[in-house]
Scaffold this motif. Sequence first.
Motif, PDB file in Angstrom:
ATOM      1  N   TYR A 113       6.393 -47.255   7.358  1.00  0.00           N
ATOM      2  CA  TYR A 113       6.450 -45.841   7.725  1.00  0.00           C
ATOM      3  C   TYR A 113       7.307 -45.585   8.952  1.00  0.00           C
ATOM      4  O   TYR A 113       7.622 -44.427   9.257  1.00  0.00           O
ATOM      5  N   SER A 114       7.675 -46.630   9.664  1.00  0.00           N
ATOM      6  CA  SER A 114       8.485 -46.467  10.875  1.00  0.00           C
ATOM      7  C   SER A 114       9.959 -46.736  10.635  1.00  0.00           C
ATOM      8  O   SER A 114      10.788 -46.473  11.503  1.00  0.00           O
ATOM      9  N   GLY A 115      10.294 -47.294   9.477  1.00  0.00           N
ATOM     10  CA  GLY A 115      11.683 -47.601   9.168  1.00  0.00           C
ATOM     11  C   GLY A 115      12.427 -46.394   8.625  1.00  0.00           C
ATOM     12  O   GLY A 115      11.878 -45.297   8.503  1.00  0.00           O
ATOM     13  N   GLU A 116      13.670 -46.606   8.254  1.00  0.00           N
ATOM     14  CA  GLU A 116      14.528 -45.488   7.858  1.00  0.00           C
ATOM     15  C   GLU A 116      14.649 -45.314   6.350  1.00  0.00           C
ATOM     16  O   GLU A 116      15.237 -44.338   5.891  1.00  0.00           O
ATOM     17  N   GLY A 141       0.195 -36.373   9.004  1.00  0.00           N
ATOM     18  CA  GLY A 141       1.067 -37.135   8.118  1.00  0.00           C
ATOM     19  C   GLY A 141       1.756 -36.258   7.095  1.00  0.00           C
ATOM     20  O   GLY A 141       1.379 -36.229   5.925  1.00  0.00           O
ATOM     21  N   ALA A 142       2.772 -35.516   7.503  1.00  0.00           N
ATOM     22  CA  ALA A 142       3.339 -34.454   6.670  1.00  0.00           C
ATOM     23  C   ALA A 142       4.384 -34.912   5.662  1.00  0.00           C
ATOM     24  O   ALA A 142       4.997 -34.077   4.995  1.00  0.00           O
ATOM     25  N   GLY A 143       4.617 -36.229   5.534  1.00  0.00           N
ATOM     26  CA  GLY A 143       5.536 -36.715   4.498  1.00  0.00           C
ATOM     27  C   GLY A 143       6.930 -36.129   4.634  1.00  0.00           C
ATOM     28  O   GLY A 143       7.548 -36.170   5.695  1.00  0.00           O
ATOM     29  N   THR A 144       7.418 -35.547   3.551  1.00  0.00           N
ATOM     30  CA  THR A 144       8.756 -34.957   3.570  1.00  0.00           C
ATOM     31  C   THR A 144       8.770 -33.562   4.177  1.00  0.00           C
ATOM     32  O   THR A 144       9.846 -33.008   4.425  1.00  0.00           O
ATOM     33  N   GLY A 145       7.596 -32.967   4.372  1.00  0.00           N
ATOM     34  CA  GLY A 145       7.518 -31.600   4.861  1.00  0.00           C
ATOM     35  C   GLY A 145       7.383 -30.565   3.760  1.00  0.00           C
ATOM     36  O   GLY A 145       7.228 -29.369   4.034  1.00  0.00           O
ATOM     37  N   LYS A 146       7.402 -31.006   2.490  1.00  0.00           N
ATOM     38  CA  LYS A 146       7.336 -30.041   1.388  1.00  0.00           C
ATOM     39  C   LYS A 146       6.018 -29.284   1.357  1.00  0.00           C
ATOM     40  O   LYS A 146       5.974 -28.102   1.011  1.00  0.00           O
ATOM     41  N   LEU A 147       4.917 -29.964   1.697  1.00  0.00           N
ATOM     42  CA  LEU A 147       3.631 -29.271   1.706  1.00  0.00           C
ATOM     43  C   LEU A 147       3.621 -28.198   2.787  1.00  0.00           C
ATOM     44  O   LEU A 147       3.169 -27.067   2.552  1.00  0.00           O
ATOM     45  N   LEU A 186       3.050 -51.650   8.138  1.00  0.00           N
ATOM     46  CA  LEU A 186       3.252 -50.221   7.926  1.00  0.00           C
ATOM     47  C   LEU A 186       3.788 -49.496   9.160  1.00  0.00           C
ATOM     48  O   LEU A 186       4.575 -48.556   9.033  1.00  0.00           O
ATOM     49  N   TYR A 187       3.395 -49.947  10.365  1.00  0.00           N
ATOM     50  CA  TYR A 187       3.622 -49.117  11.542  1.00  0.00           C
ATOM     51  C   TYR A 187       4.337 -49.777  12.714  1.00  0.00           C
ATOM     52  O   TYR A 187       4.513 -49.137  13.754  1.00  0.00           O
ATOM     53  N   THR A 188       4.775 -51.038  12.598  1.00  0.00           N
ATOM     54  CA  THR A 188       5.562 -51.630  13.682  1.00  0.00           C
ATOM     55  C   THR A 188       6.808 -50.769  13.936  1.00  0.00           C
ATOM     56  O   THR A 188       7.556 -50.480  12.993  1.00  0.00           O
ATOM     57  N   PRO A 189       7.047 -50.345  15.190  1.00  0.00           N
ATOM     58  CA  PRO A 189       8.204 -49.480  15.463  1.00  0.00           C
ATOM     59  C   PRO A 189       9.511 -50.049  14.913  1.00  0.00           C
ATOM     60  O   PRO A 189       9.819 -51.218  15.115  1.00  0.00           O
ATOM     61  N   SER A 225       5.167 -41.469  12.661  1.00  0.00           N
ATOM     62  CA  SER A 225       6.509 -41.996  12.444  1.00  0.00           C
ATOM     63  C   SER A 225       7.565 -41.061  13.023  1.00  0.00           C
ATOM     64  O   SER A 225       7.723 -39.927  12.571  1.00  0.00           O
ATOM     65  N   ALA A 226       8.302 -41.545  14.027  1.00  0.00           N
ATOM     66  CA  ALA A 226       9.382 -40.750  14.607  1.00  0.00           C
ATOM     67  C   ALA A 226      10.461 -40.470  13.563  1.00  0.00           C
ATOM     68  O   ALA A 226      11.067 -39.386  13.546  1.00  0.00           O
TER      69      ALA A 226
END
Length: 389
Positions: A57-60, A103-109, A49-52, A133-134
């Motif tokens: 969550y870290s991928g594109e 963890g704001a996801g897409t930012g919609k919230l 899930l989190y390997t840079p 996630s950057a």
Amino acid sequence: MTAQPISTRLPALDAGAQQHSDKLLAHIQQSIRQQGGWISFAEYMQMVLYTPHLGYYSGEANKFGRGGDFVTAPEISPLFAQALANQVGQGLQETAGNVLELGAGTGKLAAGLLLQLEALGQLPTYYFILDVSANLRQRQQDSLRKLLPESLFSRLQWLDELPANFDGVVIGNEVLDAIPVHVLTWQKGAWQERGIAFESGLVWQLRPLQDASLVQAIDAAPLPDGYTTEVCPAAQGLIASLAAMLGRGVILMLDYGFAASEYYHPQRTQGTLMCHYQHYAHDDPLVYPGLQDITAHVDFTAMAETALAHGLSCAGYTNQAQFLINCDILQLLQQVSPEDSARYFPMVAAVQKLLSPAEMGELFKVLALSRGVTLPLVGFLQGDKRHLL
């Protein structure tokens, strides 16, 4: 008849996705080799899930919404954020503090909350976002610039770590379920830990449990041989960190899960691990590493007990349907005219998905933790189920 492997029932990978997954698989294989041929599932879940640059969550790749792998409540309907704003606004009035979203996801919230809090006259000075996630942070910034006027966007601040001190409202929507878990199996009268080895591919492998503290939360009721479940000390660690940070305020954790008595029920023999890939749900976390989401349901009793042990109060616990109804989601829906069928009927369908026991209404829960806030929280005035924790 032999069942089809899960990988043959999922959409096939294109060359780029396969290459991405293979890179992560090589990294995982190296880690397994360096640790003597076995790693815990928690370590595996952390890596996939989190390997840079390689983890899910870290991928594109797109993760949320119709073009991603799953849909969260803020994506389903803007009324979710508008209803939640009624609870957040009350917390801000009580504390004169700010908002921190994990963890704001897409930012919609974030967008929906800021717009509604402005309409309510309850805007915080700052709306902080902490996301590991950057890639997601950049997407949130790009999206929120388009969704919000500058007067609201300027209130947003992205953090690299939890602040040392915080007053206000903390929100974690579908955050706890993505924290890596340990997987345990009861076999021949003793607990074993299920980990990951590599034998021409990733495989499950049992080892005797080394850390007895992992099973402290599990009810002592007789369990059938082969009973498998998950525990998440890292989620308890997050709650402890939030408790250390919080001066005066409310923490709202929204997620799917159960109280311990239901989570560790003897009939729940295969645990709660779930994977999502392009809206296909299945239970094999060893396929498509780095390309699929992996989650486990939340033990809300463990979260509440950890909070209490660190000086917080448990201010409410209920299912999502009751929480949203208490926060006036039905009244918000009534503001849309049924005569405007193009808007009204899709909104009705979306609200039904949020509230229906067969959809998200019952499985998703809301846990409120607080310090220095004595006023009863509006989201829990009816149907509070703290007695079940």
